[in-house]
Design a protein around this motif. Structure first.
Motif, mmCIF file in Angstrom:
data_model
loop_
_atom_site.group_PDB
_atom_site.id
_atom_site.type_symbol
_atom_site.label_atom_id
_atom_site.label_comp_id
_atom_site.label_asym_id
_atom_site.label_seq_id
_atom_site.Cartn_x
_atom_site.Cartn_y
_atom_site.Cartn_z
ATOM 1 N N GLU A 134 -0.323 9.726 10.759
ATOM 2 C CA GLU A 134 -1.154 10.893 11.047
ATOM 3 C C GLU A 134 -2.234 11.077 9.985
ATOM 4 O O GLU A 134 -3.381 11.427 10.304
ATOM 5 C CB GLU A 134 -0.287 12.147 11.142
ATOM 6 C CG GLU A 134 0.583 12.189 12.403
ATOM 7 C CD GLU A 134 1.471 13.421 12.453
ATOM 8 O OE1 GLU A 134 1.703 14.031 11.375
ATOM 9 O OE2 GLU A 134 1.950 13.759 13.558
ATOM 10 N N ALA A 135 -1.870 10.847 8.711
ATOM 11 C CA ALA A 135 -2.853 10.996 7.639
ATOM 12 C C ALA A 135 -3.971 9.975 7.770
ATOM 13 O O ALA A 135 -5.123 10.259 7.390
ATOM 14 C CB ALA A 135 -2.158 10.854 6.278
ATOM 15 N N ARG A 136 -3.663 8.799 8.300
ATOM 16 C CA ARG A 136 -4.672 7.777 8.495
ATOM 17 C C ARG A 136 -5.536 8.028 9.721
ATOM 18 O O ARG A 136 -6.573 7.392 9.897
ATOM 19 C CB ARG A 136 -3.992 6.405 8.629
ATOM 20 C CG ARG A 136 -3.425 5.841 7.343
ATOM 21 C CD ARG A 136 -4.515 5.349 6.406
ATOM 22 N NE ARG A 136 -5.295 4.282 7.021
ATOM 23 C CZ ARG A 136 -5.028 2.984 6.902
ATOM 24 N NH1 ARG A 136 -3.976 2.606 6.180
ATOM 25 N NH2 ARG A 136 -5.790 2.082 7.477
ATOM 26 N N GLY A 137 -5.090 8.935 10.605
ATOM 27 C CA GLY A 137 -5.841 9.204 11.819
ATOM 28 C C GLY A 137 -5.803 8.070 12.822
ATOM 29 O O GLY A 137 -6.701 7.930 13.651
ATOM 30 N N VAL A 138 -4.736 7.249 12.753
ATOM 31 C CA VAL A 138 -4.603 6.117 13.666
ATOM 32 C C VAL A 138 -4.027 6.589 14.995
ATOM 33 O O VAL A 138 -3.112 7.415 15.033
ATOM 34 C CB VAL A 138 -3.694 5.031 13.047
ATOM 35 C CG1 VAL A 138 -3.555 3.849 13.993
ATOM 36 C CG2 VAL A 138 -4.244 4.584 11.712
ATOM 37 N N LEU A 139 -4.575 6.054 16.077
ATOM 38 C CA LEU A 139 -4.112 6.422 17.415
ATOM 39 C C LEU A 139 -2.689 5.924 17.642
ATOM 40 O O LEU A 139 -2.357 4.780 17.345
ATOM 41 C CB LEU A 139 -5.039 5.801 18.459
ATOM 42 C CG LEU A 139 -4.718 6.075 19.932
ATOM 43 C CD1 LEU A 139 -4.939 7.549 20.254
ATOM 44 C CD2 LEU A 139 -5.596 5.195 20.832
ATOM 45 N N PHE A 140 -1.827 6.803 18.155
ATOM 46 C CA PHE A 140 -0.486 6.388 18.569
ATOM 47 C C PHE A 140 -0.035 7.283 19.711
ATOM 48 O O PHE A 140 -0.651 8.316 19.999
ATOM 49 C CB PHE A 140 0.510 6.445 17.405
ATOM 50 C CG PHE A 140 0.813 7.829 16.883
ATOM 51 C CD1 PHE A 140 1.847 8.582 17.426
ATOM 52 C CD2 PHE A 140 0.064 8.367 15.843
ATOM 53 C CE1 PHE A 140 2.132 9.849 16.938
ATOM 54 C CE2 PHE A 140 0.340 9.635 15.359
ATOM 55 C CZ PHE A 140 1.370 10.372 15.901
ATOM 56 N N SER B 168 0.848 -1.183 0.000
ATOM 57 C CA SER B 168 0.000 0.000 0.000
ATOM 58 C C SER B 168 0.880 1.228 0.000
ATOM 59 O O SER B 168 2.089 1.145 -0.138
ATOM 60 C CB SER B 168 -0.897 -0.016 1.241
ATOM 61 O OG SER B 168 -0.117 0.244 2.393
ATOM 62 N N SER B 169 0.246 2.408 0.183
ATOM 63 C CA SER B 169 1.010 3.644 0.236
ATOM 64 C C SER B 169 1.781 3.789 1.539
ATOM 65 O O SER B 169 2.546 4.723 1.700
ATOM 66 C CB SER B 169 0.076 4.847 0.045
ATOM 67 O OG SER B 169 -0.940 4.847 1.044
ATOM 68 N N ASN B 170 1.545 2.889 2.469
ATOM 69 C CA ASN B 170 2.324 2.876 3.696
ATOM 70 C C ASN B 170 3.796 2.693 3.327
ATOM 71 O O ASN B 170 4.147 1.737 2.633
ATOM 72 C CB ASN B 170 1.852 1.721 4.589
ATOM 73 C CG ASN B 170 2.533 1.684 5.955
ATOM 74 O OD1 ASN B 170 3.649 2.152 6.122
ATOM 75 N ND2 ASN B 170 1.849 1.122 6.920
ATOM 76 N N PRO B 171 4.703 3.593 3.763
ATOM 77 C CA PRO B 171 6.125 3.473 3.393
ATOM 78 C C PRO B 171 6.769 2.191 3.903
ATOM 79 O O PRO B 171 7.841 1.807 3.423
ATOM 80 C CB PRO B 171 6.756 4.716 4.032
ATOM 81 C CG PRO B 171 5.810 5.138 5.111
ATOM 82 C CD PRO B 171 4.444 4.765 4.615
#
Length: 327
Positions: free
Chosen positions: A179-185, A4-7
């Motif tokens: 951050e673009a995915r809005g995933v909690l971290f 995916s676009s995930n690096p």
């Protein structure tokens, strides 16, 4: 499955194409709940659905550790990824830094969790910035090739396979994607504490390198790989020489070798057999004593790392408190 676009995607695919341990049916992600390990966990889950577990180590060293665990549990529950947590007390021993104590306890806990979870390999989210910082730290200490090789991409510890597939991926790319995915971290507040040398490198040196040499991170990672390759050749030579000098090393057999090869084989013997690395000054003393040892009554007794190197008959011997090699 395509990345995916995930690096992390291309990096994980390259890692898996290079070969994975024969005994793996599932893999684990060392999941701190930070942005880097979150990106790694999400992509590993996407590439290998149903085969990924998350491992979280609670160090108990700062008040934020409880919040890290809560974030890890919340995120893994939302992803339907099994999470296994270990609580450790990483109290430093005398002369040991808190960071070193935490690192030792973390790897032991990760290996134990992985075995209990029946996984064959643990993925770590160390990235290009971590590798660059490690290399800069080694340079500042005048390190030899083992230090300049920085962090290996693959290694074994406590009987478990570990891998760092993201060593050429910049931290900024990982964080931006999460951050673009809005995933909690979670953000580790200790990363801003400039009492730690690595944080000073991150906040002062890394921006300066960025200003002078944009895109320098992959170049430093390449230099670390070159150093690792050169160290591998020296290790091969040391294994050959160790056959001729024996274990423990014969002093007269060492004297047949040149000074540089003596240093190489002795460093290898001490590192592999005892887990210690003598300083440059200590090794110079050892080599001087080996060269001078021409009579039966010549004594050798030198401090090396946390032990003592001495003469025992016609051989060198290493002893440390407790008298055992590290596990």
């Amino acid at each position: 499955m395509t990345a995916s676009s995930n690096p992390c995607g291309p990096a994980l695919l390259r890692w898996s194409a290079q070969g994975v341990p024969d005994n793996w049916t599932r893999l684990a992600v060392a999941y701190s709940a930070g942005a880097d390990s979150t990106a790694l966990l999400l992509e590993a889950r996407a590439l290998w659905p149903g085969q990924v577990v998350a491992l979280h180590v609670h160090h108990g060293l700062q008040s934020a550790a409880d919040a890290f665990e809560v974030t890890a549990r919340t995120t893994c529950a939302g992803l339907d990824v099994p999470l296994h947590v270990a609580h450790v007390r990483a109290m430093p021993a005398r002369g040991q830094s808190p960071e070193d104590a935490a690192r030792v306890q973390r790897y032991r806990a990760l290996a134990d969790l992985a075995r209990a979870s029946r996984v064959g390999v643990v993925l770590l989210a160390h990235h290009a910035d971590d590798q660059a910082e490690t290399l800069m730290l080694a340079l500042s200490r005048g390190a030899g090739l083992p230090g300049l090789a920085a962090m290996p991409g693959r290694f074994e510890r406590h009987g478990m396979h570990f891998a760092r597939p993201l060593l050429e991926v910049p931290a900024s790319a990982l964080r931006a994607w999460v951050e673009a995915r809005g995933v909690l971290f979670a953000d580790d507040p200790s990363n801003a504490d400039t009492r730690y040398t690595r944080n000073r490198i991150r906040q002062a040196l890394m921006p300066a390198w960025d200003a002078c040499f944009p895109g320098f991170r992959p170049m430093l990672a390449r230099s670390a790989r070159h150093a690792a390759e050169a160290q591998g050749l020296l290790d091969d030579l040391a294994r050959i020489d160790l056959v001729s000098v024996g274990e423990p090393p014969s002093i007269t057999a060492l004297q047949v070798l040149g000074r540089e090869r003596q240093a190489n084989v002795l460093r290898h013997w001490l590192r592999v057999g005892w887990g210690v690395a003598p300083t440059t000054a200590q090794m110079e003393q050892v080599l001087d004593q080996v060269a001078a040892c021409r009579t039966r009554g010549h004594r050798i007794k030198l401090k090396v790392a946390d032990g003592t190197l001495s003469r025992s008959g016609g051989h060198l011997a290493f002893d440390r408190a407790g008298g055992t090699a590290p596990i």
